[in-house]
Design a protein around this motif. Structure first.
Motif, PDB file in Angstrom:
ATOM      1  N   GLU A 122       0.815  -1.221   0.000  1.00  0.00           N
ATOM      2  CA  GLU A 122       0.000   0.000   0.000  1.00  0.00           C
ATOM      3  C   GLU A 122       0.857   1.283   0.000  1.00  0.00           C
ATOM      4  O   GLU A 122       0.447   2.304   0.547  1.00  0.00           O
ATOM      5  CB  GLU A 122      -0.981  -0.009   1.185  1.00  0.00           C
ATOM      6  N   ILE A 123       2.028   1.189  -0.648  1.00  0.00           N
ATOM      7  CA  ILE A 123       2.938   2.351  -0.727  1.00  0.00           C
ATOM      8  C   ILE A 123       3.971   2.049  -1.829  1.00  0.00           C
ATOM      9  O   ILE A 123       4.193   0.882  -2.152  1.00  0.00           O
ATOM     10  CB  ILE A 123       3.656   2.566   0.634  1.00  0.00           C
ATOM     11  N   MET A 139      -4.140   9.016   3.859  1.00  0.00           N
ATOM     12  CA  MET A 139      -2.772   8.654   4.237  1.00  0.00           C
ATOM     13  C   MET A 139      -1.783   9.762   3.849  1.00  0.00           C
ATOM     14  O   MET A 139      -1.794  10.250   2.716  1.00  0.00           O
ATOM     15  CB  MET A 139      -2.396   7.342   3.542  1.00  0.00           C
ATOM     16  N   LYS A 140      -0.958  10.133   4.803  1.00  0.00           N
ATOM     17  CA  LYS A 140       0.068  11.142   4.526  1.00  0.00           C
ATOM     18  C   LYS A 140       1.346  10.437   4.084  1.00  0.00           C
ATOM     19  O   LYS A 140       1.855   9.576   4.797  1.00  0.00           O
ATOM     20  CB  LYS A 140       0.334  11.995   5.763  1.00  0.00           C
ATOM     21  N   THR A 141       1.809  10.789   2.902  1.00  0.00           N
ATOM     22  CA  THR A 141       3.026  10.192   2.344  1.00  0.00           C
ATOM     23  C   THR A 141       3.875  11.329   1.771  1.00  0.00           C
ATOM     24  O   THR A 141       3.442  12.492   1.788  1.00  0.00           O
ATOM     25  CB  THR A 141       2.704   9.193   1.206  1.00  0.00           C
ATOM     26  N   VAL A 199       3.706  -6.053   4.977  1.00  0.00           N
ATOM     27  CA  VAL A 199       4.171  -4.934   5.795  1.00  0.00           C
ATOM     28  C   VAL A 199       5.448  -4.334   5.194  1.00  0.00           C
ATOM     29  O   VAL A 199       6.291  -5.050   4.651  1.00  0.00           O
ATOM     30  CB  VAL A 199       4.419  -5.344   7.269  1.00  0.00           C
ATOM     31  N   CYS A 200       5.527  -3.008   5.257  1.00  0.00           N
ATOM     32  CA  CYS A 200       6.708  -2.255   4.808  1.00  0.00           C
ATOM     33  C   CYS A 200       7.088  -1.342   5.967  1.00  0.00           C
ATOM     34  O   CYS A 200       6.599  -0.218   6.060  1.00  0.00           O
ATOM     35  CB  CYS A 200       6.367  -1.446   3.550  1.00  0.00           C
ATOM     36  N   ARG A 205       3.815   3.318   7.833  1.00  0.00           N
ATOM     37  CA  ARG A 205       3.743   3.280   9.303  1.00  0.00           C
ATOM     38  C   ARG A 205       2.294   3.211   9.778  1.00  0.00           C
ATOM     39  O   ARG A 205       2.020   3.322  10.963  1.00  0.00           O
ATOM     40  CB  ARG A 205       4.421   4.525   9.893  1.00  0.00           C
ATOM     41  N   ILE A 206       1.358   3.063   8.840  1.00  0.00           N
ATOM     42  CA  ILE A 206      -0.071   2.952   9.198  1.00  0.00           C
ATOM     43  C   ILE A 206      -0.465   1.474   9.258  1.00  0.00           C
ATOM     44  O   ILE A 206      -0.970   0.990  10.265  1.00  0.00           O
ATOM     45  CB  ILE A 206      -0.971   3.676   8.153  1.00  0.00           C
TER      46      ILE A 206
END
Ligand code: SF4
Length: 290
Positions: A122-123, A139-141, A199-200, A205-206
């Motif tokens: 998801e990133i 989401m803040k990216t 997971v990344c 980090r969400i």
């Protein structure tokens, strides 16, 4: 003698960040190949570009690291050249649901006999943290400092709509379940989409292990009927419709219909690689260029 999980290992050391879910996908793929009795020399793994793109380097089969978003066309070419191969395609959510999304829809409707494993973190990880097609709204990216204003893609719902015949989701925090899902996808005759929630720790980090732990549940333990297409579609949207309170994993949808290579007349008698091209009459075609 059947290949073991160790036989599918290479001498390369994976270059992923510590704690990355890609390690668990790699373990599960090697285990699933051994479990399903696949042979190293009759298997090919194709990847796109991204952190997941390195995966073919770490699996002892034939491998091809292709262009960004072009995993499925290359994997399709491999399958049509030699339909006896077991073909695995791999890529990230940006690669498969962004740059290469149109290929996903057409591969679903063709029912290409291959397994597509999407490392869905998801990133955009390799480019250090931009919003991807599956990033959650708000989401803040790096690319959305004020919060993402677009809704995410729903890959499973999309695949069901496009008539994929095996649609599943797994999670990198549960390797035995992930292995079983990949093994089922490999054994399925037809196109299998396996969306792996990955997971990344470096950039997402969400959606952390703590976030997943309270939300994930196994569809099969709840008695989900994977032959019910309407129910499968409903379940494919359950994460967003529940405000991410519930995130189902497991086999959402499974069906049987002829594959593309089954129906292609040119492959009826033999695989392309085993056809005698010296008997093909090219004179008419060549005459057109004279
Ligand atoms: Fe894994 Fe994220 Fe690091 Fe890429 S950036 S290797 S996805 S943890």
């Amino acid at each position: 003698m059947m290949a073991t999980m160790a036989d599918f290992g290479t001498r390369e050391t994976p270059q992923w960040c510590p704690g990355c879910g890609d390690f668990n996908i790699l373990t599960a793929v090697r285990a699933a190949l051994a479990k399903t009795g696949k042979e190293t020399h009759n298997t090919v793994v194709v990847s796109g570009i991204g952190c997941s793109g390195k995966t073919p380097h770490y699996i002892r089969t034939y491998g091809f690291e292709s262009l960004h978003g072009r995993t499925l066309p290359v994997a399709t070419g491999a399958k049509l050249s030699n339909r006896k191969l077991t073909v695995l395609a791999m890529g990230g959510d940006g690669d498969g649901y962004g740059i290469g999304l149109n290929h996903l829809m057409h591969t679903c409707r063709r029912n290409m006999d291959m397994t597509y494993i999407v490392h869905d973190n998801e990133i955009y990880g390799l480019t250090t943290g931009q919003a991807s097609p599956t990033s959650m709204k708000g989401m803040k990216t790096k690319s959305t400092p004020h919060g993402l204003i677009e809704l995410p893609i729903h890959p499973l719902a999309l695949a069901i709509t496009c008539d994929a015949t095996f649609v599943a989701r797994a999670y990198t925090g549960n390797i035995p379940h992930l292995t079983n899902i990949i093994a089922e996808g490999i054994q399925h005759k037809g196109f299998s989409l396996i969306d792996v929630l990955q997971v990344c720790p470096s950039w997402n980090r969400i959606n952390t292990p703590d976030w997943f732990r309270t939300r994930i549940y196994d569809l099969q333990k709840e008695g989900h009927d994977s032959s019910d297409k309407t129910k499968a579609y409903e379940k494919a949207l359950e994460d967003i419709n529940s405000g991410y309170e519930k995130v189902p994993i497991g086999i959402f949808y499974k069906a049987q219909r002829p594959t593309y290579d089954d129906e292609l007349p040119q492959l009826k008698d033999a695989e392309l690689v085993n056809q005698d091209i010296t008997k093909v009459d090219m004179s008419k075609t060549l005459a057109e260029f004279e």
